[in-house]
Scaffold this motif. Structure first.
Motif, PDB file in Angstrom:
ATOM      1  N   PHE A   1      25.494  44.195  -8.398  1.00 15.62           N
ATOM      2  CA  PHE A   1      26.076  45.488  -8.733  1.00 15.62           C
ATOM      3  C   PHE A   1      27.591  45.430  -8.748  1.00 15.62           C
ATOM      4  CE2 PHE A   1      25.925  49.886  -9.484  1.00 15.62           C
ATOM      5  CZ  PHE A   1      26.951  50.467  -8.781  1.00 15.62           C
TER       6      PHE A   1
ATOM      7  N   PRO B   1      30.120  42.750 -11.752  1.00 17.05           N
ATOM      8  CA  PRO B   1      30.731  43.200 -13.012  1.00 17.05           C
ATOM      9  C   PRO B   1      31.841  44.225 -12.805  1.00 17.05           C
ATOM     10  CG  PRO B   1      28.346  43.218 -13.157  1.00 17.05           C
ATOM     11  CD  PRO B   1      28.676  42.966 -11.732  1.00 17.05           C
ATOM     12  N   LEU B   2      31.693  45.082 -11.787  1.00 19.34           N
ATOM     13  CA  LEU B   2      32.728  46.079 -11.540  1.00 19.34           C
ATOM     14  C   LEU B   2      34.028  45.405 -11.125  1.00 19.34           C
ATOM     15  CD1 LEU B   2      30.714  48.821  -9.626  1.00 19.34           C
ATOM     16  CD2 LEU B   2      31.425  48.821 -12.016  1.00 19.34           C
TER      17      LEU B   2
ATOM     18  N   LEU C   1      35.663  43.787 -14.149  1.00 20.26           N
ATOM     19  CA  LEU C   1      36.295  44.772 -15.031  1.00 20.26           C
ATOM     20  C   LEU C   1      37.562  45.328 -14.391  1.00 20.26           C
ATOM     21  CD1 LEU C   1      36.034  46.357 -17.704  1.00 20.26           C
ATOM     22  CD2 LEU C   1      35.011  48.185 -16.369  1.00 20.26           C
TER      23      LEU C   1
ATOM     24  N   PRO D   1      41.546  42.838 -13.584  1.00 23.81           N
ATOM     25  CA  PRO D   1      42.750  42.691 -14.408  1.00 23.81           C
ATOM     26  C   PRO D   1      43.474  44.011 -14.674  1.00 23.81           C
ATOM     27  CG  PRO D   1      40.762  41.909 -15.559  1.00 23.81           C
ATOM     28  CD  PRO D   1      40.323  42.617 -14.352  1.00 23.81           C
ATOM     29  N   ALA D   2      42.811  45.143 -14.454  1.00 22.94           N
ATOM     30  CA  ALA D   2      43.420  46.422 -14.823  1.00 22.94           C
ATOM     31  C   ALA D   2      44.512  46.819 -13.840  1.00 22.94           C
ATOM     32  CB  ALA D   2      42.352  47.512 -14.880  1.00 22.94           C
ATOM     33  N   PRO D   3      45.639  47.346 -14.346  1.00 23.60           N
ATOM     34  CA  PRO D   3      46.703  47.807 -13.450  1.00 23.60           C
ATOM     35  C   PRO D   3      46.273  49.082 -12.743  1.00 23.60           C
ATOM     36  CG  PRO D   3      47.464  47.668 -15.745  1.00 23.60           C
ATOM     37  CD  PRO D   3      46.000  47.523 -15.760  1.00 23.60           C
TER      38      PRO D   3
ATOM     39  N   ILE E   1      47.849  51.133 -11.069  1.00 21.88           N
ATOM     40  CA  ILE E   1      48.798  52.228 -11.118  1.00 21.88           C
ATOM     41  C   ILE E   1      48.408  53.235 -12.197  1.00 21.88           C
ATOM     42  CG2 ILE E   1      50.411  51.162 -12.744  1.00 21.88           C
ATOM     43  CD1 ILE E   1      51.373  53.147  -9.599  1.00 21.88           C
ATOM     44  N   ALA E   2      47.585  52.772 -13.172  1.00 22.10           N
ATOM     45  CA  ALA E   2      47.140  53.691 -14.225  1.00 22.10           C
ATOM     46  C   ALA E   2      46.259  54.797 -13.661  1.00 22.10           C
ATOM     47  CB  ALA E   2      46.395  52.931 -15.310  1.00 22.10           C
TER      48      ALA E   2
ATOM     49  N   ARG F   1      23.991  42.329 -16.416  1.00 20.79           N
ATOM     50  CA  ARG F   1      25.406  42.282 -16.048  1.00 20.79           C
ATOM     51  C   ARG F   1      26.065  43.630 -16.278  1.00 20.79           C
ATOM     52  NH1 ARG F   1      26.983  37.199 -18.481  1.00 20.79           N
ATOM     53  NH2 ARG F   1      26.115  35.553 -17.188  1.00 20.79           N
TER      54      ARG F   1
ATOM     55  N   PRO G   1      25.719  47.908 -13.785  1.00 21.53           N
ATOM     56  CA  PRO G   1      26.590  48.692 -12.892  1.00 21.53           C
ATOM     57  C   PRO G   1      27.538  49.594 -13.659  1.00 21.53           C
ATOM     58  CG  PRO G   1      26.609  46.372 -12.300  1.00 21.53           C
ATOM     59  CD  PRO G   1      25.932  46.468 -13.611  1.00 21.53           C
ATOM     60  N   LEU G   2      28.026  49.082 -14.819  1.00 20.06           N
ATOM     61  CA  LEU G   2      28.923  49.901 -15.623  1.00 20.06           C
ATOM     62  C   LEU G   2      28.186  51.118 -16.164  1.00 20.06           C
ATOM     63  CD1 LEU G   2      30.626  46.967 -17.507  1.00 20.06           C
ATOM     64  CD2 LEU G   2      31.603  48.339 -15.689  1.00 20.06           C
TER      65      LEU G   2
ATOM     66  N   ALA H   1      48.161  39.433 -16.156  1.00 18.88           N
ATOM     67  CA  ALA H   1      47.875  40.577 -15.287  1.00 18.88           C
ATOM     68  C   ALA H   1      49.166  41.193 -14.758  1.00 18.88           C
ATOM     69  CB  ALA H   1      46.984  40.144 -14.124  1.00 18.88           C
TER      70      ALA H   1
ATOM     71  N   PHE I   1      51.085  43.107 -17.436  1.00 20.30           N
ATOM     72  CA  PHE I   1      50.450  44.385 -17.709  1.00 20.30           C
ATOM     73  C   PHE I   1      50.795  45.418 -16.664  1.00 20.30           C
ATOM     74  CE2 PHE I   1      48.147  44.549 -21.401  1.00 20.30           C
ATOM     75  CZ  PHE I   1      47.479  45.756 -21.425  1.00 20.30           C
ATOM     76  N   LEU I   2      50.684  45.000 -15.410  1.00 21.25           N
ATOM     77  CA  LEU I   2      51.006  45.898 -14.312  1.00 21.25           C
ATOM     78  C   LEU I   2      52.447  46.376 -14.431  1.00 21.25           C
ATOM     79  CD1 LEU I   2      50.646  47.101 -11.442  1.00 21.25           C
ATOM     80  CD2 LEU I   2      51.186  44.853 -10.563  1.00 21.25           C
TER      81      LEU I   2
ATOM     82  N   VAL J   1      53.036  48.833 -17.526  1.00 19.17           N
ATOM     83  CA  VAL J   1      52.502  50.181 -17.312  1.00 19.17           C
ATOM     84  C   VAL J   1      53.362  50.916 -16.275  1.00 19.17           C
ATOM     85  CG1 VAL J   1      50.532  51.499 -16.473  1.00 19.17           C
ATOM     86  CG2 VAL J   1      50.170  49.580 -18.001  1.00 19.17           C
TER      87      VAL J   1
ATOM     88  N   ALA K   1      44.056  56.111 -19.639  1.00 16.58           N
ATOM     89  CA  ALA K   1      43.744  55.211 -18.526  1.00 16.58           C
ATOM     90  C   ALA K   1      42.604  54.278 -18.915  1.00 16.58           C
ATOM     91  CB  ALA K   1      43.378  56.015 -17.279  1.00 16.58           C
TER      92      ALA K   1
ATOM     93  N   VAL L   1      43.898  51.618 -21.093  1.00 12.62           N
ATOM     94  CA  VAL L   1      44.619  50.602 -20.311  1.00 12.62           C
ATOM     95  C   VAL L   1      43.632  49.596 -19.718  1.00 12.62           C
ATOM     96  CG1 VAL L   1      45.965  50.211 -18.216  1.00 12.62           C
ATOM     97  CG2 VAL L   1      46.595  52.049 -19.755  1.00 12.62           C
ATOM     98  N   VAL L   2      42.566  50.108 -19.096  1.00 13.63           N
ATOM     99  CA  VAL L   2      41.578  49.225 -18.469  1.00 13.63           C
ATOM    100  C   VAL L   2      40.950  48.314 -19.517  1.00 13.63           C
ATOM    101  CG1 VAL L   2      39.387  49.151 -17.226  1.00 13.63           C
ATOM    102  CG2 VAL L   2      41.087  50.846 -16.612  1.00 13.63           C
TER     103      VAL L   2
ATOM    104  N   ALA M   1      43.468  45.662 -20.857  1.00 15.05           N
ATOM    105  CA  ALA M   1      43.725  44.648 -19.828  1.00 15.05           C
ATOM    106  C   ALA M   1      42.544  43.694 -19.721  1.00 15.05           C
ATOM    107  CB  ALA M   1      43.984  45.314 -18.483  1.00 15.05           C
ATOM    108  N   PHE M   2      41.343  44.259 -19.673  1.00 15.72           N
ATOM    109  CA  PHE M   2      40.155  43.433 -19.568  1.00 15.72           C
ATOM    110  C   PHE M   2      40.024  42.515 -20.775  1.00 15.72           C
ATOM    111  CE2 PHE M   2      36.152  42.076 -18.174  1.00 15.72           C
ATOM    112  CZ  PHE M   2      35.301  42.054 -19.257  1.00 15.72           C
TER     113      PHE M   2
ATOM    114  N   ASP N   1      42.563  39.632 -20.667  1.00 18.79           N
ATOM    115  CA  ASP N   1      42.197  38.666 -19.635  1.00 18.79           C
ATOM    116  C   ASP N   1      40.995  37.833 -20.086  1.00 18.79           C
ATOM    117  OD1 ASP N   1      40.374  38.337 -16.850  1.00 18.79           O
ATOM    118  OD2 ASP N   1      42.492  37.804 -16.696  1.00 18.79           O
TER     119      ASP N   1
END
Lengths: 253, 261
Positions: free
Chosen positions: A89, A92-93, A96, A99-101, A103-104, B10, B13-14, B186, B189-190, B193, B224, B227-228, B231-232, B235
């Protein structure tokens, strides 16, 4: 003794050049405040209490977020090592989210929780938890199977194996993750304060820039750097005390 | 297990998170103004992408991030190799790196704005500063790890120092250098933003921040989300490239193992 001197020399050189250029009049005054002026302002702000107030706020947010990240991150990392369900579970979270900042997320949190400590603490938590979780999981899965089997064969319960074998074996990894988490925590706390805050070192930094108070900008930068160095030292010293028996673990995120 | 099932297992969860995001606002516990459900956010994102607004902001952000990263590579990789090569240079540069590391580089943005104005230059400079440190460190480790025998045999066949550095050290250090670039992606990107949230007129960070201020929360969440996703994607793309670029390393390591065993 000589080694220590060699370490400090390049920094002294940089400071000397900095002082020289700032006083020479080559650049407009707003560009560079002389190192001596910055030092004087630092002492002034420290004595006045403003610096401690701002630094205290930043440290509070970073520390609380970090503490939460440690508790939750270690718990989840260990759980992931034990349970395939949790691993499938969260895996994958993590891929994902990593790599995301983070701060967003901050503006969303401001909308939900206002502009006080909470959104900043949550932002710090969201960033600091990743290295801790990932490294704890790596540590828990890297435990030498032979140790686990010896313990079991000598009659230890699974609970004992967890507390006496798995957990101590994972600690070097946790510390390596914590070192990165500390860096991330300070970063997110300062940036969040730069974006939207009434107090804190990030706010002090941005406010001084808007007022064109260059000396204060350097004071803020110096303070943030010193706090960063101190926190990092804290982690290494704690590690040395708690884990004198363990070798340094290389971080692979 | 079939590839479709593996992909689903995989992604599940999303899907769970997506379902929660969709249903939770609809329960009435939170106002849909404040937290729009996923479907309306996705719709808004699609709409903004069609009109070109999100791509425009993304382009500005990516331009700054890439520019900063390229500068960091151009400065950091040669520096890292030189430090790895010369212990004297290392002794001089190391304290500066150690002192610079703990400072979060986004904190330099106000200073760079004093020096370079409020345009792209200050942001690109901050991004470059942020990325250069990890790159120097990883390149240094890569350069240090080169097998001395390979270098000696190259020298003994008459290779110039420059050729040794370029063809051998650089290639052998490549895995570490590429790892540094991955970290750099990474970090850039940080930083971009963050910079755009502090002071900018465009970019994804700006989009998220300004829509918060104007109360357009579905745009804020759409930004937002963008952005995610970006970034993903960056990467993932670079990780795939790394696997291919370093394939020869893995192959030669395998060959060595077969030969030696």
């Amino acid at each position: 003794m000589l080694g220590w001197l060699a370490g400090v020399l390049p920094l002294l050189l940089v400071i000397a050049v900095w002082e020289g250029i700032a006083r020479s009049g080559l650049l407009p005054k707003v560009f560079l405040a002389p190192a001596s002026a910055v030092a004087a302002r630092l002492i002034e702000q420290l004595a006045g209490g403003a610096l401690l107030f701002h630094a205290g706020n930043t440290l509070f947010r970073a520390a609380v977020g970090l503490a939460l990240a440690l508790v939750i991150g270690v718990a989840l990392g260990l759980r992931m090592a034990q349970s395939r369900g949790t691993r499938n579970f969260l895996g994958p979270l993590i891929s994902l989210g990593f790599p995301a900042p983070k701060i967003a997320l901050f503006p969303i949190l401001i909308v939900l929780f206002g502009v006080d400590h909470l959104p900043k603490v949550i932002t710090v938590l969201s960033g600091a938890i990743f290295p801790i979780l990932i490294m704890t999981f790596a540590g828990a899965t890297a435990v030498d199977r032979a140790c686990v089997w010896s313990a079991l064969s000598m009659g230890s319960s699974t609970r004992d194996v967890f507390w006496k074998v798995t957990l101590p074996a994972s600690l070097p990894y946790v510390f390596s993750g914590a070192r990165i988490a500390v860096f991330v925590a300070l970063l997110l706390a300062v940036v969040a304060e730069m974006v939207a805050s009434g107090e804190g070192l990030g706010h002090y930094l941005v406010y001084s820039e808007r007022m064109l108070e260059t000396a204060d900008v350097f004071v803020a930068l110096t303070t943030i750097s010193l706090i960063g160095i101190a926190l990092d030292k804290l982690v290494t010293v704690t590690r040395g005390l708690v884990l004198c028996w363990a070798e340094e673990v290389e971080v692979t995120l | 297990m079939s590839p479709l099932l593996t992909a689903l297992s995989r992604a599940y969860p999303l899907l769970v998170i997506a379902a929660l995001w969709e249903l939770f606002p609809r329960t009435g516990l939170v106002s849909t103004e404040l937290v729009p459900p996923l479907s309306s956010v996705a719709e808004r994102l699609w709409e903004l992408t069609r009109t070109g607004e999100v791509p425009m902001h993304a382009a500005h952000s990516l331009y700054r991030a890439v520019a900063g990263l390229v500068i960091a590579v151009a400065v950091g990789v040669p520096l890292g190799i030189r430090i790895g090569w010369s212990p004297r240079l290392y002794t001089f540069v190391n304290p500066l790196l150690v002192a610079g590391y703990p400072l979060p580089k986004p904190a330099l943005i106000p200073l760079f704005m004093l020096w370079l104005g409020t345009g792209d230059a200050s942001k690109i400079a901050a991004i470059a500063m942020a990325c250069v440190l990890p790159l120097v460190v990883t390149t240094y480790h890569g350069a240090r790890g080169v097998d001395r025998h390979v270098i000696w045999s190259a020298r003994s066949t008459g290779a110039s120092e420059r050729r040794v550095l370029r063809d051998i050290v650089l290639s052998a250090a490549l895995p570490q250098i590429l790892t540094g670039v991955k970290i750099g992606i990474a970090v850039s990107f940080l930083t971009v933003v963050s910079a755009e949230m502090v002071a900018a007129k465009n970019g994804l960070g700006y989009l998220v921040f300004v829509s918060m201020e104007t109360g357009d929360y579905s745009v804020m969440l759409a930004g937002a989300l963008a952005v995610v996703l970006v970034a993903f994607a960056c990467d993932a793309a670079f990780t795939a490239y790394m696997a291919r670029a370093l394939k020869w390393q893995q192959q030669s390591a395998d060959a060595e193992r077969h030969a030696g065993a």
